[in-house]
Design a protein around this motif. Structure first.
Motif, mmCIF file in Angstrom:
data_model
loop_
_atom_site.group_PDB
_atom_site.id
_atom_site.type_symbol
_atom_site.label_atom_id
_atom_site.label_comp_id
_atom_site.label_asym_id
_atom_site.label_seq_id
_atom_site.Cartn_x
_atom_site.Cartn_y
_atom_site.Cartn_z
ATOM 1 N N GLY A 35 -16.953 -6.927 -41.123
ATOM 2 C CA GLY A 35 -18.009 -6.537 -40.793
ATOM 3 C C GLY A 35 -17.866 -4.932 -40.250
ATOM 4 N N SER A 36 -19.003 -4.488 -39.527
ATOM 5 C CA SER A 36 -18.911 -3.111 -39.031
ATOM 6 C C SER A 36 -18.868 -3.015 -37.489
ATOM 7 C CB SER A 36 -20.107 -2.419 -39.585
ATOM 8 O OG SER A 36 -21.418 -3.045 -39.162
ATOM 9 N N GLY A 37 -17.875 -4.039 -36.890
ATOM 10 C CA GLY A 37 -17.858 -3.951 -35.357
ATOM 11 C C GLY A 37 -17.322 -2.991 -35.010
ATOM 12 N N GLY A 38 -16.415 -2.215 -35.647
ATOM 13 C CA GLY A 38 -15.568 -1.137 -35.205
ATOM 14 C C GLY A 38 -14.119 -1.615 -34.766
ATOM 15 N N GLN A 39 -13.486 -0.964 -33.863
ATOM 16 C CA GLN A 39 -12.196 -1.361 -33.734
ATOM 17 C C GLN A 39 -11.821 -2.056 -32.639
ATOM 18 O OE1 GLN A 39 -9.871 2.095 -32.299
ATOM 19 N NE2 GLN A 39 -11.612 3.037 -31.264
ATOM 20 N N VAL A 40 -10.729 -2.813 -32.525
ATOM 21 C CA VAL A 40 -10.895 -3.822 -31.541
ATOM 22 C C VAL A 40 -10.277 -2.978 -30.259
ATOM 23 C CG1 VAL A 40 -9.230 -5.871 -30.432
ATOM 24 C CG2 VAL A 40 -10.110 -5.642 -32.993
ATOM 25 N N VAL A 41 -10.959 -3.052 -28.995
ATOM 26 C CA VAL A 41 -10.710 -2.537 -27.915
ATOM 27 C C VAL A 41 -10.318 -3.373 -26.629
ATOM 28 C CG1 VAL A 41 -12.444 -0.628 -28.466
ATOM 29 C CG2 VAL A 41 -13.408 -2.491 -27.029
ATOM 30 N N ALA A 42 -10.469 -4.691 -26.598
ATOM 31 C CA ALA A 42 -10.009 -5.520 -25.588
ATOM 32 C C ALA A 42 -9.820 -6.613 -26.051
ATOM 33 C CB ALA A 42 -10.697 -5.515 -24.593
ATOM 34 N N ILE A 43 -8.873 -7.499 -25.503
ATOM 35 C CA ILE A 43 -8.698 -9.042 -25.815
ATOM 36 C C ILE A 43 -8.516 -9.773 -24.312
ATOM 37 C CG2 ILE A 43 -7.363 -10.968 -26.790
ATOM 38 C CD1 ILE A 43 -6.426 -8.588 -28.789
ATOM 39 N N THR A 44 -9.374 -10.808 -24.364
ATOM 40 C CA THR A 44 -9.194 -11.310 -22.883
ATOM 41 C C THR A 44 -8.215 -12.591 -23.031
ATOM 42 O OG1 THR A 44 -11.071 -13.014 -23.364
ATOM 43 C CG2 THR A 44 -11.636 -10.775 -22.267
ATOM 44 N N SER A 45 -7.997 -13.090 -22.026
ATOM 45 C CA SER A 45 -6.886 -14.187 -21.840
ATOM 46 C C SER A 45 -7.576 -15.374 -21.543
ATOM 47 C CB SER A 45 -5.463 -13.789 -21.074
ATOM 48 O OG SER A 45 -4.729 -12.546 -21.640
ATOM 49 N N GLY A 46 -6.643 -16.737 -21.761
ATOM 50 C CA GLY A 46 -6.990 -17.592 -21.078
ATOM 51 C C GLY A 46 -7.007 -18.916 -22.271
ATOM 52 N N GLU A 47 -7.620 -19.888 -21.966
ATOM 53 C CA GLU A 47 -7.714 -21.085 -22.842
ATOM 54 C C GLU A 47 -8.449 -20.626 -24.028
ATOM 55 O OE1 GLU A 47 -6.654 -25.340 -23.697
ATOM 56 O OE2 GLU A 47 -5.953 -23.815 -22.113
ATOM 57 N N ILE A 48 -9.373 -20.159 -23.922
ATOM 58 C CA ILE A 48 -10.216 -19.395 -25.225
ATOM 59 C C ILE A 48 -10.083 -17.892 -25.032
ATOM 60 C CG2 ILE A 48 -11.730 -21.174 -25.480
ATOM 61 C CD1 ILE A 48 -13.833 -19.410 -24.213
ATOM 62 N N GLY A 49 -10.278 -17.101 -25.924
ATOM 63 C CA GLY A 49 -10.243 -15.654 -25.784
ATOM 64 C C GLY A 49 -11.245 -14.902 -26.501
ATOM 65 N N TYR A 50 -11.631 -13.815 -25.870
ATOM 66 C CA TYR A 50 -12.865 -12.818 -26.531
ATOM 67 C C TYR A 50 -12.167 -11.500 -27.188
ATOM 68 C CZ TYR A 50 -15.914 -16.056 -24.255
ATOM 69 O OH TYR A 50 -16.531 -17.275 -23.781
ATOM 70 N N VAL A 51 -12.290 -11.262 -28.222
ATOM 71 C CA VAL A 51 -11.689 -9.970 -28.901
ATOM 72 C C VAL A 51 -12.872 -9.103 -28.880
ATOM 73 C CG1 VAL A 51 -11.001 -9.155 -30.937
ATOM 74 C CG2 VAL A 51 -10.160 -11.272 -30.369
#
Length: 492
Positions: A192-208
């Motif tokens: 997709g066209s979401g652009g570059q990855v700028v942050a990744i959160t930590s935990g049981e699940i993660g958000y990119v």
């Protein structure tokens, strides 16, 4: 007649605003505003010499604290109030949007900036940062990545050289394994066209976080390893350092304002409250300097940013905090000079650092030989405007609050003769009035409290609001509103 200091809503008009029109150097509690304390530097003459470009504070298995700060060309370790270089001769590229990410994986601290090869520091063993590839035993560590997080038992990296929309993860509980299919290590290109990855959160699940997309990563095991679910197809984070996290609560700044992730819901928290104010107040020449952090004790998500009011700003040092209480869901603002804010563990193991708790050691009722002083206490800290390590433990900053504007006697003018601030401290009051909404505001002279708690003022007008200031250094806990004395005037 009592008027409370309501929710700070600068995006709403002054007249009939249901909240406060000014809330500076305070934060919103459940039924009142509370003071914001000033920064107290504790690194003496030791500094990082220039703007911080990322920071992190961690504890190892022995409860020893390790705090690191990255700059354009160096990584510093902070020990007992002194900065020491632990990796010099680095180069962050000419673009000011580059920054350091520090991530703890077991006893290891991983440092990356997307420009230099990623590095590691083994707490309790290392003296300096070394390349992460040097401890790889299977596969090749991504040559350069900007951000990382720990999701379940994996180090997950993103914004990889020549693949800005790609993530790669280590072997399970093993940062020496990077070979696809070995110990569940693998990679994933985010389409997709979401652009570059700028942050990744930590935990049981993660958000990119990408620039215009947010993807949730869930561990499912087997050959799949992670399931990727797009929860926000058209909204992401402007810059990586605008994302902050308190356990599963994640807050971020997007192109169209401030948001919070709650499960798979992306909730607007700034719309019709502060988004327009922030857009107009931000010094866009230094937008990349915005950084975010959480004050978990006070349940605050905070963004440090450079405002346009700091006209002489040529270095990009920030001068304001935008503060969101994620329990009360209310905003406020504060004036602070700093280049970075972050959660840091502070070990009070010197007399100078003990002064941050109390200026009088005789008043400390904790034995000096207990682990309290060395175990590290999580505080909201900063690298201040002089590039020193600091925490928000100083005296209270000058607080300013203002009631909403309203007609006290609908259709008539009012004669204001006295204001009693509902604040547990001596405060100063000014009255602002106007007869028409098209008129400029007329402001009375400042009036201080008398012995009865009243601030005598004399002001007439149809539309009224009260401004209350608590001087800097005043000890106080709650500001709730005002009680006013007024009589009816004429219709003009």
């Amino acid at each position: 007649m009592q008027l409370p200091f309501g929710e700070w809503l600068p995006d709403q008009p002054d007249n009939l605003n249901p909240g406060a029109t000014v809330a500076t150097n305070v934060y919103h509690a459940q039924t009142s505003y509370k003071p914001v304390k000033g920064l107290v530097p504790y690194s003496g003459s030791s500094t990082v010499t220039q703007n911080a470009k990322g920071a992190g504070s961690f504890r190892d298995n022995t409860n020893t604290v390790f705090t690191f700060v990255g700059t354009k060309d160096n990584i510093y370790k902070l020990t007992s109030g002194t900065f020491t270089s632990v990796k010099g001769s680095l180069t962050i590229s000419g673009t000011d949007t580059d920054f350091f990410t520090f991530t703890q994986f077991g006893q290891y601290i991983i440092a990356s900036n997307g420009v230099n090869a990623p590095m590691y520091y083994l707490m309790g063993t290392s003296t300096n940062f070394a390349t992460l590839q040097s401890i790889a035993t299977a596969g090749t560590v991504p040559a350069k990545f900007r951000v990382s997080g720990v999701i379940r038992d994996f180090l997950v990296t993103g914004n990889i050289e020549n693949a800005k929309n790609k993530v790669a993860w280590s072997g399970i509980n093993d940062i020496s394994t990077w070979e696809a299919g070995v110990s569940s290590s693998d990679t994933q290109v985010l389409p997709g066209s979401g652009g570059q990855v700028v942050a990744i959160t930590s935990g049981e699940i993660g958000y990119v976080f990408r620039q215009n997309q947010i993807t949730r990563m869930d561990f499912v095991g087997g050959n799949v390893v992670f399931r990727f679910s797009v929860i926000s197809p058209n909204r992401g984070a402007v810059y990586g350092q605008t994302v902050c996290q308190d356990n599963r609560q994640v807050f971020f700044y997007a192109d169209d304002g401030f948001f919070q992730i709650n499960g798979d819901q992306v909730l607007p928290i700034g719309a019709e409250k502060i988004n327009r104010f922030f857009e107009s107040d931000l010094n866009k020449a230094f937008t990349d300097r915005i950084t975010a952090a959480v004050d978990p004790f006070n349940t605050l998500a905070i963004w440090l940013y450079p405002s346009k009011n700091n006209a002489g700003n040529t270095t990009g040092v920030c001068d304001r905090l935008l503060i969101y209480n994620y329990v009360t869901q209310k905003w406020s603002i504060a004036n602070v000079q700093a280049s970075q804010i972050f959660e840091q563990f502070v070990s009070f193991n010197t007399v100078e650092l003990m002064d941050l708790i109390s200026e009088n050691l005789d008043e400390i009722n904790i034995s000096l030989d207990t682990p309290y002083w060395t175990a590290g206490h999580l505080r909201l800290g900063a690298i201040d405007g002089n590039f020193k390590a600091a925490i928000f433990s100083g005296t209270n900053l000058e607080a300013e609050l203002e009631t909403r504007e309203q007609e006290i006697f609908p259709g008539l003018r009012a004669n204001i003769t006295g204001i009693r601030p509902i604040v547990d401290a001596v405060a100063n009051v000014t009255i602002k009035t106007r007869d028409r909404l098209a008129d400029n505001v007329t402001t009375s002279t400042s009036s201080s409290m008398n012995d009865t708690g009243i601030s005598p003022v004399r002001q007439s007008g149809r539309y009224f609001r009260a401004n209350v200031k608590v001087p800097a250094g005043t000890v106080w806990s709650h500001a709730q509103g005002i009680d006013l004395t007024a009589s009816q005037g004429g219709s003009r």
